[in-house]
Scaffold this active site. Structure first.
Site, short mmCIF file in Angstrom:
data_model
loop_
_atom_site.label_atom_id
_atom_site.label_comp_id
_atom_site.label_asym_id
_atom_site.label_seq_id
_atom_site.Cartn_x
_atom_site.Cartn_y
_atom_site.Cartn_z
NE ARG A 81 -43.53 -20.63 -52.55
CZ ARG A 81 -43.94 -20.74 -53.80
NH1 ARG A 81 -43.13 -20.45 -54.82
NH2 ARG A 81 -45.19 -21.11 -54.08
CG ASP A 82 -45.68 -17.82 -55.63
OD1 ASP A 82 -44.88 -17.31 -56.43
OD2 ASP A 82 -46.60 -18.55 -56.00
CB CYS B 272 -42.54 -18.54 -60.95
SG CYS B 272 -41.24 -19.78 -61.09
P1 HMG Z 1 -29.47 -28.56 -59.75
O1 HMG Z 1 -28.43 -27.56 -60.10
O2 HMG Z 1 -29.96 -29.48 -60.83
O3 HMG Z 1 -29.10 -29.44 -58.46
O4 HMG Z 1 -30.71 -27.79 -59.16
P2 HMG Z 1 -27.85 -30.19 -58.00
O5 HMG Z 1 -28.34 -31.27 -57.10
O6 HMG Z 1 -26.98 -30.55 -59.18
O7 HMG Z 1 -27.07 -29.11 -57.10
C1 HMG Z 1 -26.45 -27.97 -57.64
C2 HMG Z 1 -26.00 -27.06 -56.50
O8 HMG Z 1 -27.14 -26.63 -55.75
C3 HMG Z 1 -25.08 -27.75 -55.48
O9 HMG Z 1 -24.23 -26.74 -54.94
C4 HMG Z 1 -26.04 -28.19 -54.42
O10 HMG Z 1 -25.44 -28.34 -53.17
C5 HMG Z 1 -27.00 -27.03 -54.39
P3 HMG Z 1 -22.73 -26.56 -55.45
O11 HMG Z 1 -22.08 -27.89 -55.22
O12 HMG Z 1 -22.84 -26.19 -56.90
O13 HMG Z 1 -22.23 -25.43 -54.60
N1 HMG Z 1 -28.34 -27.43 -53.90
C6 HMG Z 1 -28.96 -26.89 -52.85
N2 HMG Z 1 -28.62 -25.91 -52.02
C7 HMG Z 1 -29.50 -25.59 -51.03
N3 HMG Z 1 -30.70 -26.21 -50.88
C8 HMG Z 1 -31.08 -27.18 -51.72
C9 HMG Z 1 -30.19 -27.55 -52.76
N4 HMG Z 1 -30.27 -28.47 -53.73
C10 HMG Z 1 -29.13 -28.39 -54.43
N5 HMG Z 1 -32.27 -27.76 -51.57
C11 HMG Z 1 -32.67 -27.55 -57.81
C12 HMG Z 1 -31.89 -28.44 -58.77
C13 HMG Z 1 -34.05 -28.13 -57.65
C14 HMG Z 1 -31.96 -27.51 -56.46
C15 HMG Z 1 -32.71 -26.12 -58.41
O14 HMG Z 1 -33.20 -26.22 -59.70
C16 HMG Z 1 -33.55 -25.18 -57.62
O15 HMG Z 1 -33.20 -24.80 -56.50
N6 HMG Z 1 -34.70 -24.76 -58.17
C17 HMG Z 1 -35.64 -23.93 -57.44
C18 HMG Z 1 -36.43 -23.09 -58.36
C19 HMG Z 1 -37.46 -22.35 -57.56
O16 HMG Z 1 -37.37 -22.20 -56.36
N7 HMG Z 1 -38.50 -21.84 -58.28
C20 HMG Z 1 -39.54 -21.12 -57.66
C21 HMG Z 1 -40.43 -21.96 -56.81
S1 HMG Z 1 -41.63 -22.88 -57.76
C22 HMG Z 1 -42.91 -21.75 -58.08
O17 HMG Z 1 -42.78 -20.59 -57.79
C23 HMG Z 1 -44.19 -22.28 -58.65
C24 HMG Z 1 -45.30 -22.43 -57.60
O18 HMG Z 1 -45.56 -21.19 -56.96
C25 HMG Z 1 -46.58 -22.95 -58.25
C26 HMG Z 1 -47.02 -22.12 -59.47
O19 HMG Z 1 -47.20 -20.91 -59.35
O20 HMG Z 1 -47.13 -22.73 -60.53
C27 HMG Z 1 -44.91 -23.44 -56.52
MG MG Z 2 -46.85 -19.64 -57.70
#
Ligand code: HMG
Ligand code: MG
Length: 295
Positions: free
Chosen positions: A14-15, A239
């Site tokens: 994943r990450d 990320c």
């Molecule tokens: P948004 O644009 O604010 O959400 O995103 P929304 O609810 O307004 O939806 C916008 C569009 O996204 C819509 O589609 C939804 O259907 C779709 P449209 O109508 O435009 O075609 N949508 C989805 N589609 C599939 N699955 C879903 C989903 N939710 C909405 N679950 C949201 C908000 C959270 C969804 C967005 O910001 C996002 O996906 N962010 C993910 C970012 C990410 O994955 N980052 C990396 C992981 S975190 C990380 O790596 C850190 C970690 O490792 C810890 C560390 O290292 O610190 C964990």
């Molecule tokens: Mg991470």
């Protein structure tokens, strides 16, 4: 005080893979996960049910999670930022999910498009739905030792969010040094502060190795009695919403260190190294793990 047994949470699929620009085939993702399980890893973060517009590499999360040949005793977890993601993950057969927030307002906006307090309100229904389905929820907190956008992050921000996530029902809180910026005493002090509000046994370390500090930071926190460590095979990762963030600490390095200290992980280091080589070969790169290079 140092735990005799450590749970490694492998986050490479994943990450690690979320940060790959070139498309990684679903079969390769599944093969990686199956090899990690064969190497003895009992908890593997397999994918994210996030917006495919935000993280295109995770758009096959459903196919990956439902396509794995599952090994008894292994947990295959996924990230679910909202109910939409949770429902899809449930359909694909998840048994553990994670919600993810940040101790930095700036990073929260960049990563999940909302403020910290909005994110907490978004997590509540996910945690409630998971509990209803008897699914364990992990809560991630990013930027616990610094933020790529706002710089310093007050430790109180970490403690408050950890307490809120724990109270709402997250059974484990994983503390992320997203950009690998912290140093050992800082990491230890942060953990001690969080442990005043959330039992230490419910805390995990998630340290990226951007500045080569991850193992030292892990060791400092091990002295407190921490028993869950996130790592990524071959040091994959980063990320996409954290400028300059490189991979997690390599699982090979963590396992080598722990075994050398007489700490059990249940992992076969040789098989783990082979797995790291498998995924590095798939990308046409050398493994990022120094233990792998040395052996
Ligand atoms: P948004 O644009 O604010 O959400 O995103 P929304 O609810 O307004 O939806 C916008 C569009 O996204 C819509 O589609 C939804 O259907 C779709 P449209 O109508 O435009 O075609 N949508 C989805 N589609 C599939 N699955 C879903 C989903 N939710 C909405 N679950 C949201 C908000 C959270 C969804 C967005 O910001 C996002 O996906 N962010 C993910 C970012 C990410 O994955 N980052 C990396 C992981 S975190 C990380 O790596 C850190 C970690 O490792 C810890 C560390 O290292 O610190 C964990
Ligand atoms: Mg991470």
């Amino acid at each position: 005080m140092i735990a005799k047994k450590i749970q490694i949470v492998e986050v490479g699929p994943r990450d690690g893979l979320q940060n790959e620009k070139e498309w990684v085939r679903t079969e390769t993702k599944i093969a990686l996960i199956e090899k990690l399980a064969e190497a003895g890893i009992t908890k593997i973060e397999t994918a994210s049910f996030v917006s495919p517009k935000w993280v295109p590499q995770m758009r096959d999360a459903f196919e990956v999670l439902s396509g794995i040949e599952r090994r008894p005793g292994v947990t295959y977890s996924v990230l679910t930022p909202n109910l939409k993601g949770f429902e899809r993950a449930l359909e694909a057969g998840t048994t553990e999910v994670a919600v993810f927030g940040a101790a930095s307002e700036a990073f929260s906006q960049k990563n999940i498009n909302c403020s910290i307090s909005e994110s907490v309100e978004r997590f509540r229904p996910v945690v409630a739905a998971a509990q209803k389905n008897r699914i364990r929820v992990r809560g991630y907190i990013s930027c616990v030792l610094g933020c790529p956008y706002q710089g310093e992050v007050p430790v109180d921000m970490v403690v408050n969010l950890a307490a809120q996530m724990s109270e709402m029902g997250c059974s484990e809180i994983s503390l992320g040094d997203t950009i690998g910026i912290g140093t050992p005493m800082q990491a230890k002090n942060m953990m001690e502060s969080v442990a005043e509000k959330v039992p230490l046994s419910n805390l995990a370390l998630h340290f990226h190795d951007t500045r080569g500090q991850a193992l030292a930071n892990i060791y400092a926190c091990l002295e407190l009695g921490v028993s869950v460590i996130d790592a990524s095979v071959s040091g994959l990762g980063g990320c996409p919403y954290a400028k300059g963030a490189s991979g997690n600490v390599a699982t090979e390095e963590v396992v080598y260190m722990l075994h050398g200290m007489g700490i059990e992980t249940g992992i076969d280091l040789e098989k783990l190294i082979e797995t790291g080589r498998f995924i590095s070969d798939a990308f046409g790169r050398m493994p990022q793990s120094r233990v792998s290079s040395a052996l």
